[in-house]
Design a protein around this motif. Sequence first.
Motif, mmCIF file in Angstrom:
data_model
loop_
_atom_site.group_PDB
_atom_site.id
_atom_site.type_symbol
_atom_site.label_atom_id
_atom_site.label_comp_id
_atom_site.label_asym_id
_atom_site.label_seq_id
_atom_site.Cartn_x
_atom_site.Cartn_y
_atom_site.Cartn_z
ATOM 1 N N ALA A 183 0.827 -1.197 0.000
ATOM 2 C CA ALA A 183 0.000 0.000 0.000
ATOM 3 C C ALA A 183 0.865 1.252 0.000
ATOM 4 N N LEU A 184 0.216 2.399 -0.103
ATOM 5 C CA LEU A 184 0.913 3.667 0.014
ATOM 6 C C LEU A 184 1.234 3.935 1.478
ATOM 7 N N ALA A 185 1.587 5.152 1.761
ATOM 8 C CA ALA A 185 1.886 5.520 3.144
ATOM 9 C C ALA A 185 0.685 5.210 4.041
ATOM 10 N N PRO A 186 0.932 4.817 5.297
ATOM 11 C CA PRO A 186 -0.180 4.483 6.206
ATOM 12 C C PRO A 186 -1.219 5.588 6.320
ATOM 13 N N GLU A 187 -0.750 6.851 6.302
ATOM 14 C CA GLU A 187 -1.701 7.952 6.414
ATOM 15 C C GLU A 187 -2.655 7.991 5.216
ATOM 16 N N ILE A 188 -2.102 7.823 4.012
ATOM 17 C CA ILE A 188 -2.932 7.831 2.805
ATOM 18 C C ILE A 188 -3.860 6.624 2.787
ATOM 19 N N HIS A 189 -3.328 5.483 3.219
ATOM 20 C CA HIS A 189 -4.154 4.278 3.254
ATOM 21 C C HIS A 189 -5.314 4.433 4.235
ATOM 22 N N ALA A 190 -5.022 4.995 5.397
ATOM 23 C CA ALA A 190 -6.079 5.209 6.383
ATOM 24 C C ALA A 190 -7.123 6.191 5.874
ATOM 25 N N LEU A 191 -6.671 7.230 5.185
ATOM 26 C CA LEU A 191 -7.608 8.197 4.615
ATOM 27 C C LEU A 191 -8.503 7.530 3.577
ATOM 28 N N SER A 192 -7.932 6.657 2.748
ATOM 29 C CA SER A 192 -8.726 5.943 1.748
ATOM 30 C C SER A 192 -9.787 5.073 2.403
ATOM 31 N N GLU A 193 -9.425 4.381 3.479
ATOM 32 C CA GLU A 193 -10.379 3.521 4.177
ATOM 33 C C GLU A 193 -11.481 4.351 4.843
ATOM 34 N N ALA A 194 -11.100 5.495 5.415
ATOM 35 C CA ALA A 194 -12.104 6.356 6.044
ATOM 36 C C ALA A 194 -13.084 6.902 5.002
ATOM 37 N N LEU A 195 -12.559 7.298 3.844
ATOM 38 C CA LEU A 195 -13.434 7.801 2.776
ATOM 39 C C LEU A 195 -14.335 6.692 2.248
ATOM 40 N N LEU A 196 -13.839 5.460 2.253
ATOM 41 C CA LEU A 196 -14.673 4.323 1.842
ATOM 42 C C LEU A 196 -15.897 4.215 2.738
ATOM 43 N N PHE A 197 -15.680 4.189 4.039
ATOM 44 C CA PHE A 197 -16.811 4.051 4.961
ATOM 45 C C PHE A 197 -17.721 5.264 4.889
ATOM 46 N N LEU A 198 -17.123 6.454 4.744
ATOM 47 C CA LEU A 198 -17.923 7.665 4.636
ATOM 48 C C LEU A 198 -18.792 7.625 3.379
ATOM 49 N N GLY A 199 -18.205 7.204 2.253
ATOM 50 C CA GLY A 199 -18.966 7.126 1.018
ATOM 51 C C GLY A 199 -20.085 6.104 1.094
ATOM 52 N N ILE A 200 -19.813 4.951 1.700
ATOM 53 C CA ILE A 200 -20.839 3.916 1.833
ATOM 54 C C ILE A 200 -22.019 4.432 2.658
ATOM 55 N N THR A 201 -21.724 5.030 3.792
ATOM 56 C CA THR A 201 -22.784 5.479 4.692
ATOM 57 C C THR A 201 -23.633 6.580 4.068
ATOM 58 N N VAL A 202 -22.987 7.584 3.469
ATOM 59 C CA VAL A 202 -23.737 8.683 2.855
ATOM 60 C C VAL A 202 -24.541 8.185 1.658
ATOM 61 N N SER A 203 -23.974 7.259 0.885
ATOM 62 C CA SER A 203 -24.703 6.719 -0.256
ATOM 63 C C SER A 203 -25.970 5.997 0.182
ATOM 64 N N LEU A 204 -25.867 5.191 1.236
ATOM 65 C CA LEU A 204 -27.042 4.495 1.750
ATOM 66 C C LEU A 204 -28.078 5.482 2.299
ATOM 67 N N LEU A 205 -27.611 6.500 2.991
ATOM 68 C CA LEU A 205 -28.533 7.511 3.498
ATOM 69 C C LEU A 205 -29.215 8.270 2.351
ATOM 70 N N SER A 206 -28.487 8.465 1.261
ATOM 71 C CA SER A 206 -29.078 9.145 0.106
ATOM 72 C C SER A 206 -30.192 8.319 -0.507
ATOM 73 N N ALA B 283 -3.504 0.010 8.483
ATOM 74 C CA ALA B 283 -3.131 0.796 9.660
ATOM 75 C C ALA B 283 -3.660 2.215 9.583
ATOM 76 N N PHE B 284 -3.842 2.783 10.748
ATOM 77 C CA PHE B 284 -4.153 4.205 10.849
ATOM 78 C C PHE B 284 -2.983 4.853 11.568
ATOM 79 N N PHE B 285 -2.085 5.496 10.803
ATOM 80 C CA PHE B 285 -0.831 6.014 11.325
ATOM 81 C C PHE B 285 -0.052 4.918 12.046
ATOM 82 N N GLY B 286 -0.140 3.694 11.475
ATOM 83 C CA GLY B 286 0.626 2.578 12.009
ATOM 84 C C GLY B 286 0.062 1.951 13.256
ATOM 85 N N ARG B 287 -1.107 2.397 13.726
ATOM 86 C CA ARG B 287 -1.617 1.881 14.998
ATOM 87 C C ARG B 287 -2.958 1.185 14.870
ATOM 88 N N LYS B 288 -3.844 1.696 14.036
ATOM 89 C CA LYS B 288 -5.197 1.203 14.034
ATOM 90 C C LYS B 288 -5.466 0.310 12.833
#
Length: 347
Positions: free
Chosen positions: A84-107, A172-177
């Motif tokens: 994967a890319l840097a942990p920070e970028i990877h964590a951001l991608s995963e967060a945007l995934l969940f955010l997109g899924i939730t908002v799409s379902l709410l829409s 990972a989320f900044f290598g921890r989560k």
Amino acid sequence: MTNHSVPVSGCEVGHSGKTIIASIYILMCLLGSTLNVLVIYLVVSFKKLRTTSNAFIVNGSVADLLVCAIWIPHEVMLISTGSALAPEIHALSEALLFLGITVSLLSHSLIAANRYVLITKAPATYVSLYQKRNAESMIIASWLLALGCLLPWLVSSRHAQEGCSDLQVGKAFFGRKTSVMSNPNEDVILALTIFAQSAIVLYCYFKIFRRVQISMKRVSILNFQILKNLPYSFPRKDRRLGFYVLTVCGIFLITTQPLLWVLVVGRLKPVPFAHRSTSWMLFCCLFVLNPFLYTWKNEEFRRSFKSVLRGEICRGSAVGLAPVTVNTVAHILPRQNSRRAFIGHME
């Protein structure tokens, strides 16, 4: 408790399996991004498409882009290279995934509720409920609610699981989560979200379908002697609307319920990889189909799209797309039968 609902696991996929999954993801990325961007572009470019109903559709398209245009490319690279890319970028991608899924379902729920009020309630109720300020508040609330659902992952302290590093989704989320999609709390939230949205969508469209059926029966009974001589095909339009409602419900259920089953059963026992991957791929198809699902029956969208193909973007007001001062069908109702106006708006 170990979570068994993670969509992809590199230890279970061979080289050919990775190639197939990556190819499907690439197709979803290209098709989903194109369709969602096209819907947003049409609504922004043509004034007559700037309605309350279409605002909810655009909200869903923006959320779908978070999945199709941001998360899927990152996932394809992860599948193809195993890193994967840097942990920070990877964590951001995963967060945007969940955010997109939730908002799409709410829409989906916002669109279904909007159409339910439009067709089954009095026009005055629709006008008062879906004023511009109220619609904006609903859209903002969908994003705030999605961010609230993301908080349990952001504040969790779970560490990434040891083991297979190849295709370790959202490692990972900044290598921890751990990944947002492999966090048990987010799995529960996602399952509850899918269940709640399914209940809302089914209820709203069932009421719409019942209203359509009642309308058809009334027209048939009141006009049985002159039904063939009516100046408009009212019953046929009602039938098409009923078929469209069933189609929307069917596609929504086919794409969401397998993943819901995997999320629920995965909390109790391991789920076979074939079931997990199939359910996840079906679920991702929802973000590709959303733009087509909600616009293919809309005459204004088709007319706008044709004008785009003819290069008439600069003359948008000259192709029958005049501004709409009120984002409802209230201006249509005094000129013709309200049921016909509703159906014309839906189609």
